[in-house]
Design an enzyme around this catalytic site. Structure first.
Site, short mmCIF file in Angstrom:
data_model
loop_
_atom_site.label_atom_id
_atom_site.label_comp_id
_atom_site.label_asym_id
_atom_site.label_seq_id
_atom_site.Cartn_x
_atom_site.Cartn_y
_atom_site.Cartn_z
N ASP A 63 -93.32 -41.80 -13.74
CA ASP A 63 -93.20 -40.34 -13.74
C ASP A 63 -94.29 -39.73 -14.62
OD1 ASP A 63 -92.14 -40.96 -16.25
OD2 ASP A 63 -90.09 -40.91 -15.44
N ASP A 65 -95.18 -36.68 -17.22
CA ASP A 65 -94.66 -35.62 -18.08
C ASP A 65 -95.81 -34.74 -18.56
OD1 ASP A 65 -92.15 -36.73 -17.82
OD2 ASP A 65 -92.33 -37.95 -19.62
N ASP A 142 -93.08 -41.33 -30.78
CA ASP A 142 -92.75 -42.59 -31.44
C ASP A 142 -93.97 -43.47 -31.71
OD1 ASP A 142 -92.93 -43.00 -28.70
OD2 ASP A 142 -90.96 -43.95 -28.49
#
Ligand code: ATP
Ligand code: MG
Length: 454
Positions: A63, A65, A142
């Protein structure tokens, strides 16, 4: 204690188009449409996160983003096919048929140490989410590899935390102080294992060091979230590497305590070989685009725990049928403490286990037509048979059972005639125990339930 990654410095490095491998033709047309439209609307907009990382290593993102300076309401204003989701932090989903492009406004974690920390209901320690600059957005992510921004303005990649170099060096590194970041969200430990397994990256020393020590924090994570993360660890084509990573960094016992204990007690290593063989098989299925099921996966991951519980109950004198049922329940209930395995998966998982005995019973004087037909028509027959094949492959045992059931699927009557049952094997618990070898054969520990109790 000073930490090499503690002081992730924020300095923009722009990697121009000719110095990276991301090409527009590898980016979803819909994601590009969103990027261009946002820019035409006067906003900053970038492809970000896993998609940029995966494209840089030559992968195919699942996907795409987008991060932008536009607020969700401004995004909605630009796209008719847009819906806003989330309450605490609103996201825009731009919907193109089956593809959804997730558009998030640059976000900052306003953690100035002034307290007011909140624990989210899924166990994460939340710092207040507020909109921020692209720099804020980069440092709250992260791993450095997950914090790269691609823009259609000049097709460059923007890097605030050294992620480009880390991707080139194939190293996974947390942004900021690792211990702090794990304490904020212990699931990041699992994400480290997952990305290392998926990308073939090594985990940076400072990022790896706290994991074994902080592993118990995973118990505070929401069981539903851990279930989702388990599916990503084990059903995305890198299950074997994920499992080895969990073992290596001491997370297996946090996620699957009973299985970890059973594996440690199984001196022959047969149970581990069975699990690894099954995970390897799962990876092959994913590569071949064949379906994989959470029920089968958990049947495999918890099989060592089930075998051990079964042996313990049997050694207490519990009758086999009752012991199987209780072992299956005990292992399932205990596992639910850490991972929320929904019933629609735990029930078929248990059936796969319980059917193992039925599949071996058939060769012990019970190969009657009626029984065989009933087993063949059981909704879990196919999965249970595949499971038996795995056990056979990992232990060299059950070859007769596998041959019988393979033939029986073609022609039950012929199979019954061709594989006569042996009168000395009348229905005894020996023949019914999973992995139990027939008495007339020489005992070999591989794959045996009883070896789990050693
Ligand atoms: P994939 O989708 O391939 O599993 P991904 O990197 O896209 O990998 P997601 O979980 O979809 O992972 O998250 C998208 C991005 O959001 C990440 O790349 C990362 O920048 C950020 N992110 C996700 N989870 C966290 C987290 N727990 N802590 C900080 N940042 C996170
Ligand atoms: Mg993603």
């Amino acid at each position: 204690m000073p930490n090499p990654t503690q002081s992730t410095s924020i300095a923009l490095r722009v990697i121009p188009r000719e110095q990276h491998t991301i090409s527009r033709k590898d980016i979803s047309a819909n994601a590009l449409r969103v990027l261009y439209r946002l820019r035409e609307g006067g906003f900053d907009a970038y492809l970000v996160g896993g998609a940029v990382r995966d494209l840089l290593v030559g992968g195919h993102p699942k996907d795409f983003d987008v991060a932008t300076s536009a607020t969700p309401e401004e995004v909605k204003h630009l796209f008719r096919n847009c819906r806003l989701i989330g309450r605490r932090f609103r996201l825009a989903h731009v919907v193109f048929g089956r593809e959804i492009i997730e558009v998030a406004t640059f976000r900052a974690n306003s953690d100035d140490g002034s307290g007011d920390r909140q624990v989210h209901d899924d166990g994460r320690l939340l710092r207040d989410n507020v909109y921020g600059s692209i720099e804020d957005d980069a440092v709250r992510r992260d791993f450095t590899a997950n914090a790269l921004y691609y823009t259609v303005e000049d097709f460059s990649v923007r890097d605030y935390v050294g992620g480009f170099e880390d991707v080139n060096n194939r190293v996974l590194k947390l942004i900021g102080d690792p211990e702090t970041r794990y304490r904020e969200d212990p699931v990041r430990m699992l994400r480290a294992i997952r990305f290392a397994a998926k990308l073939g990256f090594r985990i940076d020393e400072g990022t790896a060091e706290p994991i074994a020590r902080l592993a118990p924090l995973l118990r505070e994570a929401a069981p539903a979230r851990l279930f989702e993360d388990c599916l990503k660890l084990f059903l995305s084509g890198h299950a074997e590497a994920s499992f080895e990573g969990l073992e290596r960094y001491g997370l297996l016992s946090a996620l699957f305590p009973d299985t970890a204990a059973a594996l440690a007690a199984n001196r022959s290593g047969a149970l581990r070989r069975m699990v690894i063989a099954g995970l390897r098989n799962t990876d092959a299925r994913v590569r071949a685009d064949e379906p994989v099921s959470p029920a089968f996966l958990f049947a495999l991951l918890l099989w060592p725990a089930y075998c051990r519980a079964l042996m313990a109950l049997q050694s207490q004198g519990v009758h086999l049928t009752e012991a199987q049922r209780r072992a299956a329940d005990r292992v399932t209930v205990h596992q639910l403490d850490s991972i929320a395995l929904p019933r629609r998966f735990s029930l078929p998982m248990q059936e796969i286990w319980l059917m193992q005995a039925r599949l071996s019973q058939a060769r012990s004087g019970q190969r009657q037509r009626k029984r065989v037909m009933r087993t063949l028509s059981h909704p879990r027959f196919r999965a249970a048979f595949d499971f038996l094949i795995l056990r056979q492959a990992a232990s060299d045992d059950h070859a007769d059972d596998v041959a019988f059931w393979r033939d029986a699927q073609q022609d039950p009557d012929n199979a019954i005639a061709m594989h006569p049952t042996e009168p000395d094997e009348a229905e005894g618990e020996g023949a019914a125990a999973p992995g139990r070898k027939r008495r007339r054969r020489r005992r070999k520990p591989a794959g045996h339930a009883e070896s789990a109790a050693e």
